[in-house]
Motif scaffolding. Structure first.
Motif, mmCIF file in Angstrom:
data_model
loop_
_atom_site.group_PDB
_atom_site.id
_atom_site.type_symbol
_atom_site.label_atom_id
_atom_site.label_comp_id
_atom_site.label_asym_id
_atom_site.label_seq_id
_atom_site.Cartn_x
_atom_site.Cartn_y
_atom_site.Cartn_z
ATOM 1 N N THR A 207 0.840 -1.238 -0.082
ATOM 2 C CA THR A 207 0.007 0.092 0.021
ATOM 3 C C THR A 207 0.853 1.079 -0.014
ATOM 4 O O THR A 207 0.657 2.171 -0.749
ATOM 5 N N THR A 208 1.770 1.294 0.837
ATOM 6 C CA THR A 208 2.887 2.482 1.018
ATOM 7 C C THR A 208 3.576 2.723 -0.248
ATOM 8 O O THR A 208 3.652 3.777 -1.035
ATOM 9 N N LEU A 209 4.050 1.564 -0.778
ATOM 10 C CA LEU A 209 4.873 1.661 -2.223
ATOM 11 C C LEU A 209 3.805 2.130 -3.390
ATOM 12 O O LEU A 209 4.025 3.081 -4.125
ATOM 13 N N ARG A 210 2.506 1.651 -3.498
ATOM 14 C CA ARG A 210 1.639 2.184 -4.424
ATOM 15 C C ARG A 210 1.215 3.622 -4.338
ATOM 16 O O ARG A 210 1.231 4.191 -5.332
ATOM 17 N N ASN A 211 1.217 4.130 -3.035
ATOM 18 C CA ASN A 211 0.921 5.461 -2.801
ATOM 19 C C ASN A 211 2.252 6.302 -3.066
ATOM 20 O O ASN A 211 2.021 7.317 -3.764
ATOM 21 N N LEU A 212 3.389 5.878 -3.019
ATOM 22 C CA LEU A 212 4.614 6.660 -3.459
ATOM 23 C C LEU A 212 4.601 6.610 -4.821
ATOM 24 O O LEU A 212 5.082 7.735 -5.256
ATOM 25 N N VAL A 213 4.551 5.662 -5.278
ATOM 26 C CA VAL A 213 4.581 5.644 -6.927
ATOM 27 C C VAL A 213 3.458 6.700 -7.504
ATOM 28 O O VAL A 213 3.804 7.365 -8.538
ATOM 29 N N GLN A 214 2.136 6.664 -6.871
ATOM 30 C CA GLN A 214 1.108 7.437 -7.513
ATOM 31 C C GLN A 214 1.408 8.817 -7.127
ATOM 32 O O GLN A 214 1.039 9.682 -8.104
ATOM 33 N N ASN A 215 1.598 9.406 -5.942
ATOM 34 C CA ASN A 215 1.627 10.512 -5.420
ATOM 35 C C ASN A 215 3.001 11.336 -5.675
ATOM 36 O O ASN A 215 2.840 12.535 -5.825
ATOM 37 N N LEU A 216 4.022 10.607 -5.751
ATOM 38 C CA LEU A 216 5.368 11.454 -5.790
ATOM 39 C C LEU A 216 5.789 11.565 -7.012
ATOM 40 O O LEU A 216 6.607 10.925 -7.885
ATOM 41 N N SER A 217 4.948 12.300 -7.768
ATOM 42 C CA SER A 217 5.117 12.596 -9.448
ATOM 43 C C SER A 217 6.411 13.390 -9.705
ATOM 44 O O SER A 217 6.968 13.324 -10.778
ATOM 45 N N GLU A 218 6.997 14.089 -8.676
ATOM 46 C CA GLU A 218 8.107 14.761 -8.751
ATOM 47 C C GLU A 218 9.423 14.040 -8.455
ATOM 48 O O GLU A 218 10.511 14.392 -8.728
ATOM 49 N N VAL A 219 9.416 12.988 -7.867
ATOM 50 C CA VAL A 219 10.394 12.146 -7.496
ATOM 51 C C VAL A 219 11.536 11.766 -8.593
ATOM 52 O O VAL A 219 11.119 11.273 -9.694
ATOM 53 N N ARG A 220 12.778 11.761 -8.274
ATOM 54 C CA ARG A 220 13.885 11.655 -9.251
ATOM 55 C C ARG A 220 14.842 10.558 -8.781
ATOM 56 O O ARG A 220 15.283 9.866 -9.471
ATOM 57 N N GLU A 221 15.081 10.597 -7.505
ATOM 58 C CA GLU A 221 15.911 9.504 -6.955
ATOM 59 C C GLU A 221 15.146 8.737 -5.859
ATOM 60 O O GLU A 221 14.659 9.602 -4.869
ATOM 61 N N LEU A 222 15.306 7.613 -5.902
ATOM 62 C CA LEU A 222 14.491 6.743 -4.959
ATOM 63 C C LEU A 222 15.467 5.697 -4.446
ATOM 64 O O LEU A 222 15.998 4.645 -5.257
ATOM 65 N N VAL A 223 15.882 5.896 -3.156
ATOM 66 C CA VAL A 223 17.074 4.748 -2.627
ATOM 67 C C VAL A 223 16.424 3.826 -1.356
ATOM 68 O O VAL A 223 16.239 4.464 -0.593
ATOM 69 N N LEU A 224 16.390 2.752 -1.580
ATOM 70 C CA LEU A 224 15.606 1.804 -0.703
ATOM 71 C C LEU A 224 16.517 0.563 -0.097
ATOM 72 O O LEU A 224 15.926 -0.584 -0.154
ATOM 73 N N CYS A 225 17.621 0.763 -0.418
ATOM 74 C CA CYS A 225 18.621 -0.437 -0.001
ATOM 75 C C CYS A 225 18.305 -0.935 1.347
ATOM 76 O O CYS A 225 18.249 -0.221 2.256
ATOM 77 N N GLY A 226 18.341 -2.444 1.537
ATOM 78 C CA GLY A 226 18.125 -3.028 2.750
ATOM 79 C C GLY A 226 16.794 -2.879 3.311
ATOM 80 O O GLY A 226 16.603 -3.326 4.439
ATOM 81 N N VAL A 227 15.781 -2.181 2.780
ATOM 82 C CA VAL A 227 14.583 -1.952 3.297
ATOM 83 C C VAL A 227 13.690 -3.417 2.726
ATOM 84 O O VAL A 227 13.665 -4.083 1.569
ATOM 85 N N ASN A 228 12.992 -4.068 3.534
ATOM 86 C CA ASN A 228 12.369 -5.090 3.359
ATOM 87 C C ASN A 228 11.035 -5.061 2.498
ATOM 88 O O ASN A 228 10.127 -4.341 2.725
ATOM 89 N N MET A 229 11.119 -5.459 1.237
ATOM 90 C CA MET A 229 9.752 -5.446 0.500
ATOM 91 C C MET A 229 9.463 -6.781 -0.271
ATOM 92 O O MET A 229 9.068 -6.946 -1.317
ATOM 93 N N GLY A 230 9.828 -7.881 0.827
ATOM 94 C CA GLY A 230 9.292 -8.944 0.256
ATOM 95 C C GLY A 230 7.871 -9.312 -0.056
ATOM 96 O O GLY A 230 7.729 -10.286 -0.987
ATOM 97 N N SER A 231 6.975 -8.551 0.420
ATOM 98 C CA SER A 231 5.628 -8.629 -0.197
ATOM 99 C C SER A 231 5.155 -7.908 -1.227
ATOM 100 O O SER A 231 3.929 -7.845 -1.621
ATOM 101 N N VAL A 232 6.026 -7.126 -1.689
ATOM 102 C CA VAL A 232 5.878 -6.242 -2.856
ATOM 103 C C VAL A 232 5.817 -6.781 -4.247
ATOM 104 O O VAL A 232 6.810 -7.409 -4.396
ATOM 105 N N ASN A 233 5.166 -6.628 -5.047
ATOM 106 C CA ASN A 233 4.979 -6.889 -6.550
ATOM 107 C C ASN A 233 5.828 -5.860 -7.307
ATOM 108 O O ASN A 233 5.622 -4.666 -7.367
ATOM 109 N N PRO A 234 6.982 -6.542 -7.947
ATOM 110 C CA PRO A 234 7.934 -5.620 -8.528
ATOM 111 C C PRO A 234 7.319 -4.734 -9.663
ATOM 112 O O PRO A 234 7.737 -3.765 -9.940
ATOM 113 N N CYS A 235 6.186 -5.135 -10.170
ATOM 114 C CA CYS A 235 5.582 -4.662 -11.256
ATOM 115 C C CYS A 235 5.187 -3.104 -10.775
ATOM 116 O O CYS A 235 4.848 -2.347 -11.706
#
Length: 886
Positions: A207-235
C-alpha cells in the motif's frame, strides 16, 4: 561473516557507497548557504529542544565511512555549535532562506545523535523545511513518525542508516514536492561498515509503495537499499515517473521478475538491483536509456546472453553484471563507445571465448573483474595505465602473463589465480609501488629472483603463489615489511623456513602447507599471527611453548608432520583459537582437558597420534560449547564415551541450521578461508572450505568401552558419527533416531548386541550406514533409507535377517527357533562378558577401517576450491571505488 555474505560484499561494496552518496546536493552541504536574515525565535527554540532530545555518542557510526560518503572528516557533533543568543542560521548544519530567515535546510548526517526519535518532535515545527538529512545517527529502532507528512515543502529526505525500524508509514507518500528519498538501511555502527543480517529492519508494504509511486510525481531519486519489500510486487515500479534518474533497490528481498521497462526510462542514469537472490530481470534487446551511467545487477539472475544493444550505452561509466550471463562478450562493445567506463565487472557468469581486445585499451578503466567465467586464450598487452584492480581468476586463460603489467603503475590488486598460465616470472615484474595484493595461485608458474634488483614493495600486504612451482622462497619479499598474508602452499618448496619470515611482526597469515619443509619450528612467532598452517610437511621435534598471553591465533594446523612430545598447555592463552589440528603426528600425551576453556574453539583434531587415557571432563559446567568437529580417532583412549562433554556440545544441538545458504569458516577479517583434512564416510578429503553446517564426531579406532549413551541423541545437527573399531557394548541406543541430519553413521567393529532399533528409520538424510562386525540380531528395519543400503552395511552379524540379506525372517520378524536358542545362549554369554568388563577386562581392538564405497554427501559438492577474496581496499582508498557523478 560467511562466504556468500563475503561474496555479496566483494561484488557490491562499491555500489553500496553509491547507494548513499547520491545527488542529495541540497542537503549534503546545507551549511554552505549564506544567510542575511536572522532566523525566528520559534524555529531556534524548536531546534534547541530537538537537540536536548538526544545524547551524543561518538561510537554510533564509523568515521571513515562518513568521510567517504559525506566528506565529513571531523568526529564531532554539529549541534555543539547550537547555542542561545546566536543566530541559528549560522549554526552548523543549518541554512535559512535569505529573505524570510526560515530554516529550509537541515543536515545532521553523521552527527553522533543517539536516542529514540519522538513522534512529537519539535523538528516538525520547521514548516518551511526543504531538505532534511539525518543519515548515520542512532535512533535506536524508533519508528518513522507519521508526522513527517507535516513537511509539505520537503524536497530532499535522507534518513539512511539511522536505525529506524518497523513499517514505513504511508504518510511518507504525502510529501508532494519530494524529489529525492533515501531510506537505506544497510550500514551499521561497527567496524564492519555494513551488516546484511541486521538489515531489513524497515518494512515497506504494498500500500505504501503504491502511494509512493502514484503521489510522488516529482521524485527523481529513490534509494531503498536494505528495506524489506518481500511482499511487494516488482511490477509496481513500472508506474514510477519517467523523470526518474536514480533507483537503488539493493538487498530488498524483492522476488519475481522485475520489469525491464525501467531500463528504457529516458532520464535514468543510475540503477541497481543487486543482492536480491530471488529476483530476475531480462535485459532489454533494444532502446536502453541513453543517459545510463551506472548499472549494477550483481549478483542476481539476468539469464541468457549479454545483448548486443548494450553497446549503445555510450554514457556508461560503471557496469556490474554478475547474473548468470552466457556466451561471448558482444562485439558491439568497444573502446570508442565505452571510453568513459572506469568500472567493469562481468564476474561470476558463464562467459566464454577470448577476451576482446578493446578491454586492454579503455583509457579510464580502473576496476576490471572478469573472474569466474570460462574465458580462454591469451591476455593481450595492456595499453592503458589507469588500472587499479585486475581480477581474471578462475578462467581458462593460458600462455604467458603479459609483461606490460609492470607498467600499471596504479595497480594495487592483481589476481590471475586458477588459470592455465605457464610462465617463468621474474621478480622485477612486481616492482609496482602501489601493489597491495598479488594472487597468482593454481597456475604452472615458477619464479626467478633478480638478485641485481633492490626490489621493495612498501604497500604489499597479501601474497599468494600457492600451487605453483617455486621450489624456494621468494626472497624479494624480505623487504616487504607490511606483509600480512603469505600463502605458498603446494609450491614444491623444500628446506627450512628462512628467518626473515618469522621476523615479520605484522604478519597475520602464514600458510606453507603441503611442501617439503623440515626442521624445527622456532620458539618465537610474529606477535600478530592469526593463522599458522604448516600441515603436510616434515617438521619434527616438540611443539614450541611460545603461546603467550597476547596470543592472537585463530587457526593452528600442524597436521601430517612428525611432531612429538606433549601438546603445549600454553595454547590455553590463545582465547581466539577456532581450529586446532595436530592430527597425524607422534604426540604422546593425555587428553588436553584444559582446552575446554577456550570459548571460540570449533574444530579439534587429534587423530592418529599417541594420545591415551580417559577423555571425559573432570569439572562441572560448560565445556567445548562451540565445538562442531571433534576427531580423536586412531589413538589409545580408554573408558566410557565422554558423556559430560557430549552434554555440553551446544553447537551440535542446533536444530535451526540452514543447509540452503552454507557459510564457511574464515579468519575474523574474512581474508583467509580455513581448510581441513576430514574423514567423511570412510574416505579422506581435504576440504578447501569448512562449512559451518559440518558437524561430526569421530572417536573410531580407540579402546572406548561401555554402552552408547542416550545423551548422544541430543546432538541433532550432527552430519557424521563414527564410533567404529572400539569395544562398545550393549544395544544401539534408540536416541540415535533423533539425529535427523545425520548423513553417515559407522558403529562397525564393536561388541554391540540386540536388534537394530526401528527409530533409525527417522534418519532420512542417511546415505552411509555401517553396522558390520557386531553381534546384532533380528530383522533389519524396512523402508526409507534402509532400502538403499547393501549387504556390506550388515556383514559379520550372523543373527541378522531380512532385506538386503539373503536370510529371510519368519512371520513378523521372529528368528527361526534354532537361531533363537543360539541367540539366548549368546545373550547369556554377553552378560558374563559385561560383568568381566566391569572388573577391568578389555577386549582386543580390531584394527583398520572398513572403507565405504559411495561418494560425497549432498552438501559436499558445493565446496569451492579456492579462497575468499580478501578486502582489497583500505578505508582511506574506498572513495575511489565510489561511482563518480558526471
Amino acid at each position: 561473516m560467511g562466504f556468500f555474505t563475503m561474496l555479496w560484499a566483494t561484488l557490491c561494496l562499491p555500489f553500496l557507497f553509491l547507494c548513499l552518496k547520491t545527488a542529495f546536493s541540497s542537503s549534503l552541504h546545507a551549511s554552505s548557504f549564506s544567510t542575511t536574515h536572522l532566523c525566528s525565535q520559534e524555529e531556534a527554540a524548536a531546534l534547541l529542544q530537538f537537540k536536548t532530545s538526544f545524547s551524543i555518542n561518538s561510537t554510533v557510526y564509523n568515521p571513515s565511512l562518513c568521510e567517504i560518503v559525506y566528506d565529513i572528516k571531523a568526529n564531532y557533533s554539529k549541534t555543539e555549535s547550537w547555542k542561545e543568543g546566536i543566530d541559528c542560521c549560522s549554526w552548523d548544519g543549518v541554512s535559512c532562506d535569505n529573505v524570510t530567515g526560515h530554516v529550509i535546510n537541515l543536515d545532521l548526517s553523521c552527527n553522533l545523535l543517539s536516542g529514540t526519535f519522538p513522534s512529537n518532535s519539535t523538528l516538525f515545527l520547521l514548516k518551511n523545511l526543504q531538505s532534511l538529512n539525518l543519515a548515520f545517527n542512532d535512533f535506536r529502532l524508533s519508528k518513522i513518525p507519521p508526522e513527517i507528512s507535516q513537511f509539505t515543502r520537503l524536497k530532499h529526505l535522507d534518513i539512511s542508516s539511522s536505525q529506524f525500524s518497523g513499517q514505513v508509514p504511508v504518510e511518507i507518500a504525502h510529501l508532494p514536492k519530494l524529489v529525492s528519498l533515501n531510506l537505506s538501511n544497510l550500514f551499521t555502527f561497527d567496524s564492519n561498515f555494513f551488516d546484511l543480517d541486521s538489515s531489513h529492519k524497515l518494512i515497506l508494504e504494498t500500500t505504501t509503495l503504491r502511494n509512493l509511486v502514484q503521489n510522488l510525481s516529482e521524485v527523481r531519486e529513490l534509494v531503498l537499499c536494505g528495506v524489506n519489500m518481500g511482499s511487494v510486487n516488482p511490477c509496481f515500479f513500472m508506474n514510477l515517473s519517467s523523470s526518474l534518474t536514480t533507483l537503488y533497490l539493493l538487498n530488498t528481498v524483492l522476488r519475481g521478475n522485475f520489469p525491464n521497462s525501467i531500463l528504457r526510462f529516458p532520464n535514468l542514469k543510475t540503477f541497481g538491483l543487486s543482492g536480491n537472490e530471488n529476483l530476475t530481470i531480462d535485459l532489454p534487446s533494444s532502446n536502453w536509456s541513453s543517459p545510463l551511467q551506472h548499472l549494477n545487477l550483481s549478483p542476481m539472475d539476468c539469464g541468457g546472453r549479454l545483448p548486443e544493444s548494450i553497446g549503445d550505452l555510450k554514457s556508461l561509466q560503471y557496469l556490474s553484471l554478475s547474473c548468470n550471463l552466457e556466451g561471448s562478450i558482444p562485439a558491439s562493445i568497444d573502446a570508442s563507445r565505452f571510453w568513459k567506463l572506469w568500472y567493469l565487472d562481468l564476474s561470476y557468469n558463464l562467459l566464454n571465448g577470448t577476451m576482446p581486445p578493446w578491454i586492454f585499451t579503455l583509457p579510464l578503466l580502473e576496476i576490471l573483474r572478469l573472474n569466474h567465467n570460462q574465458l580462454e586464450g591469451q591476455i593481450n598487452q595492456f595499453q592503458q595505465n589507469s588500472l587499479e584492480e585486475l581480477n581474471l581468476s578462475n578462467n581458462r586463460l593460458q600462455g604467458s602473463i603479459p609483461n606490460s603489467i609492470s607498467n600499471l603503475v596504479n595497480l594495487s590488486y592483481l589476481d590471475l589465480s586458477s588459470n592455465h598460465f605457464c610462465d617463468l616470472l621474474v621478480s622485477d615484474m612486481f616492482s609496482l609501488q602501489n601493489l597491495e595484493s598479488i594472487i597468482l595461485s593454481n597456475n604452472n608458474l615458477s619464479l626467478r629472483d633478480n638478485v641485481d634488483a633492490n626490489l621493495t614493495l612498501p604497500k604489499l600486504t597479501y601474497f599468494d603463489l600457492s600451487s605453483c612451482n617455486l621450489s624456494e622462497f621468494p626472497n624479494f619479499l624480505r623487504h616487504s615489511d607490511g606483509l600480512q598474508s603469505l600463502l605458498l602452499s603446494k609450491s614444491s618448496i623444500h628446506g627450512n623456513i628462512p628467518k626473515w619470515i618469522w621476523e615479520k611482526d605484522d604478519l597475520r597469515v602464514l600458510d606453507l602447507s603441503h611442501n617439503n619443509l623440515g626442521g624445527k619450528i622456532p620458539n618465537y612467532l610474529p606477535k600478530s599471527l592469526s593463522v599458522l598452517n604448516l600441515q603436510g610437511n616434515n617438521f619434527d621435534g616438540t611443539i614450541p611453548f611460545w603461546f603467550t598471553e597476547s596470543c592472537e591465533l585463530e587457526n593452528l594446523n600442524l597436521h601430517g608432520n612428525q611432531m612429538d612430545g606433549l601438546l603445549p598447555r600454553s595454547l590455553v592463552n590463545c582465547s581466539m583459537l577456532e581450529v586446532l589440528d595436530v592430527g597425524n603426528n607422534n604426540i604422546n600425551d593425555t587428553f588436553p582437558h584444559w582446552l575446554e576453556s577456550l570459548p571460540q574453539l570449533q574444530v579439534l583434531v587429534l587423530r592418529s597420534n599417541k594420545f591415551h587415557g580417559f577423555v571425559d571432563s573432570t569439572k562441572e559446567g560448560p565445556s567445548f560449547p562451540n565445538l562442531r568437529i571433534l576427531d580423536l580417532s586412531s589413538n589409545y583412549f580408554v573408558g566410557a564415551l565422554p558423556i559430560r562433554y557430549i552434554e555440553n556440545f551446544n553447537a551440535m544441538m542446533d536444530t535451526h541450521s540452514d543447509d540452503s545458504f552454507p557459510e564457511y569458516m574464515t579468519m575474523s577479517n574474512g581474508s583467509y578461508q580455513y581448510s581441513l583434512v576430514v574423514i567423511i564416510k570412510g574416505l579422506e578429503y581435504e576440504l578447501q572450505g569448512i562449512l559451518t553446517i559440518l558437524t561430526s564426531i569421530d572417536l573410531s579406532e580407540n579402546k572406548f568401552g561401555g554402552e552408547i549413551p542416550d545423551v548422544i541423541g541430543k546432538l541433532n545437527s550432527l552430519k557424521g558419527l563414527n564410533l567404529s573399531h572400539n569395544n562398545l557394548t550393549g544395544p544401539i541406543s534408540q536416541s540415535l533416531g533423533n539425529l535427523t541430519n545425520l548423513e553417515w553413521l559407522d558403529l562397525s567393529s564393536n561388541e554391540l548386541v540386540g536388534e537394530i532399533p526401528d527409530e533409525l528409520l527417522s534418519l532420512t538424510q542417511l546415505s552411509k550406514l555401517n553396522l558390520s562386525n557386531n553381534h546384532l540380531v533380528g530383522r533389519i528395519p524396512k523402508g526409507k533409507q534402509f532400502n538403499t543400503f547393501g549387504n556390506d552395511s550388515y556383514e559379520g552379524n550372523l543373527r541378522l535377517c531380512g532385506f538386503p540379506l539373503s536370510k529371510s525372517c519368519d512371520g513378523i520378524g521372529k528368528l527361526p527357533s534354532s537361531f533363537q536358542e543360539k541367540d539366548e545362549s549368546w545373550r547369556f554369554g554377553w552378560r558374563v562378558v559385561a560383568l568381566g568388563y566391569g572388573c577391568g577386562v578389555v577386549f582386543g581392538l580390531l584394527m583398520g577401517y572398513h572403507v565405504f564405497r559411495t561418494g560425497k554427501p549432498k552438501w559436499f559438492v558445493s565446496l569451492f576450491d579456492g579462497r575468499l577474496s580478501q578486502s582489497r581496499r583500505k578505508t582511506r582508498k574506498a572513495r575511489r571505488v565510489v561511482p563518480r557523478r558526471s
